[in-house]
Write an enzyme that holds these catalytic residues in place. Structure first.
Site, PDB file in Angstrom:
ATOM      1  N   ASP A  65     -16.729 -72.900  25.448  1.00 52.93           N
ATOM      2  CA  ASP A  65     -16.353 -72.304  26.764  1.00 52.93           C
ATOM      3  C   ASP A  65     -15.725 -73.246  28.265  1.00 52.93           C
ATOM      4  OD1 ASP A  65     -18.744 -73.878  26.963  1.00 52.93           O
ATOM      5  OD2 ASP A  65     -19.983 -72.499  27.332  1.00 52.93           O
ATOM      6  N   ASN A 134     -32.656 -71.490  31.437  1.00 52.44           N
ATOM      7  CA  ASN A 134     -32.740 -70.576  30.681  1.00 52.44           C
ATOM      8  C   ASN A 134     -32.608 -69.923  30.098  1.00 52.44           C
ATOM      9  OD1 ASN A 134     -30.160 -70.116  30.149  1.00 52.44           O
ATOM     10  ND2 ASN A 134     -29.326 -68.849  32.818  1.00 52.44           N
ATOM     11  N   HIS A 136     -29.760 -69.590  27.751  1.00 50.56           N
ATOM     12  CA  HIS A 136     -28.178 -69.740  27.224  1.00 50.56           C
ATOM     13  C   HIS A 136     -27.981 -70.448  26.319  1.00 50.56           C
ATOM     14  CE1 HIS A 136     -26.616 -72.037  30.576  1.00 50.56           C
ATOM     15  NE2 HIS A 136     -26.688 -73.022  29.475  1.00 50.56           N
TER      16      HIS A 136
HETATM   17  C1  F6R Z   1     -22.257 -76.136  26.941  1.00 47.15           C
HETATM   18  C2  F6R Z   1     -22.830 -75.277  26.713  1.00 47.15           C
HETATM   19  C3  F6R Z   1     -24.118 -74.507  27.531  1.00 47.15           C
HETATM   20  C4  F6R Z   1     -24.479 -75.770  26.666  1.00 47.15           C
HETATM   21  C5  F6R Z   1     -25.666 -75.907  28.163  1.00 47.15           C
HETATM   22  C6  F6R Z   1     -27.055 -76.930  27.780  1.00 47.15           C
HETATM   23  O1  F6R Z   1     -20.979 -75.570  26.816  1.00 47.15           O
HETATM   24  O2  F6R Z   1     -22.249 -73.949  26.439  1.00 47.15           O
HETATM   25  O3  F6R Z   1     -25.373 -74.097  27.134  1.00 47.15           O
HETATM   26  O4  F6R Z   1     -24.796 -75.936  25.879  1.00 47.15           O
HETATM   27  O5  F6R Z   1     -26.261 -75.366  29.804  1.00 47.15           O
HETATM   28  O6  F6R Z   1     -26.367 -77.744  28.834  1.00 47.15           O
HETATM   29  P1  F6R Z   1     -27.142 -79.522  28.561  1.00 47.15           P
HETATM   30  O7  F6R Z   1     -27.492 -80.291  27.261  1.00 47.15           O
HETATM   31  O8  F6R Z   1     -26.518 -79.996  29.680  1.00 47.15           O
HETATM   32  O9  F6R Z   1     -28.743 -79.633  28.824  1.00 47.15           O
END
Ligand code: F6R
Length: 251
Positions: A65, A134, A136
């Site tokens: 992303d 959440n 995702h």
């Molecule tokens: C990042 C992404 C997100 C992160 C997620 C967890 O490219 O797509 O899905 O993997 O928000 O973020 P962290 O690792 O910072 O807790």
């Protein structure tokens, strides 16, 4: 789904990196996540490159992303984060031109998303994923379609709050829109390595591993993929009902 639980995030990251080192055949296509979770894995990959045990030379890396509208020089622009992790700091053998990211500065982000999806084509060989608090994966937020392709997404307040730590703690600085691989796009990966560490990930982990496949917890779509390995530390695994079985059979 294989669920590997280790005492610490570092131990789990080392194992995940080893899976990638052993399983990635160059020249190939590696799917890469940003956020804080995969950073130790990238460090292990750089160290393996330095020892001559791993290389992304001649391969491509594909971001999940990118924020829409973020300044090209901004250190949190995901292209810059990944250049820092995979090309800088001694690197992994990856050439900057072989790092593929959605164009967050495109005049028409919808078109940029479509172009990126077409480029990914048949999918990556191994996809590294983190997990949002959440549920995702990528920036596919709760109630996004389970069959989406790469698209422009709107970040929820939870995600912007979570990511404010990368923007001086100021949620207003966190972009509202992103271009993200869709869930169907992520599902084209031949193999998936998902990492989740810390107490804040315990609830989403329990839902995506043991709950129903649902739009509420987008990562749960991975239950329909036949080659997924989930690496957890004890805290992130703490709400799993079947934690003992996972430890017995998969660790
Ligand atoms: C990042 C992404 C997100 C992160 C997620 C967890 O490219 O797509 O899905 O993997 O928000 O973020 P962290 O690792 O910072 O807790």
């Amino acid at each position: 789904m294989r669920v590997i639980i280790r005492d610490t995030a570092d131990e789990a990251s080392r194992l995940a990196a080893q899976q990638i080192i052993d399983g990635f055949t160059p020249p190939g296509r590696l799917g890469v996540a940003t956020g804080s979770t995969p950073l130790p894995v990238y460090r292990y990959l750089r160290e393996a490159y330095a020892r001559g045990e791993f290389t992304l030379h001649g391969s491509t890396a594909w971001a999940l992303d990118e924020y829409v509208g973020i300044d090209e020089e901004h250190p949190e622009r995901y292209r810059n984060v990944l250049l820092h992790e995979l090309v800088g700091n001694g690197g992994t053998g990856l050439a900057a031109d072989d790092l593929k990211t959605p164009d967050g500065k495109a005049e028409d982000p919808v078109k940029a998303a479509r172009i990126y999806d077409e480029l990914i084509g048949p999918g990556v060989d191994i996809q590294i994923l983190g997990l949002g608090s959440n549920g995702h994966i990528g920036f596919n937020e709760p109630f996004d379609s389970l069959t989406s392709r790469t698209h422009v997404g709107l970040l929820t307040g939870t995600t912007r709050q979570d990511n404010a730590r990368f923007f001086d703690g100021d949620i207003e600085q966190v972009p509202e829109y992103c271009v993200t691989q869709g869930l169907a796009t992520i599902m084209t990966a031949k193999s998936v390595v998902l990492l989740a560490f810390g107490e804040r990930k315990a609830e989403p982990v329990a839902h995506i591993v043991e709950g129903a496949v649902s739009q509420r917890w987008p990562g749960s779509i991975l239950q329909l993929h036949d080659d997924v390995t989930v690496y957890l530390d004890e805290s992130a695994a703490s709400q799993l009902e079947f934690i003992d079985s996972f430890k017995k059979f998969h660790s």
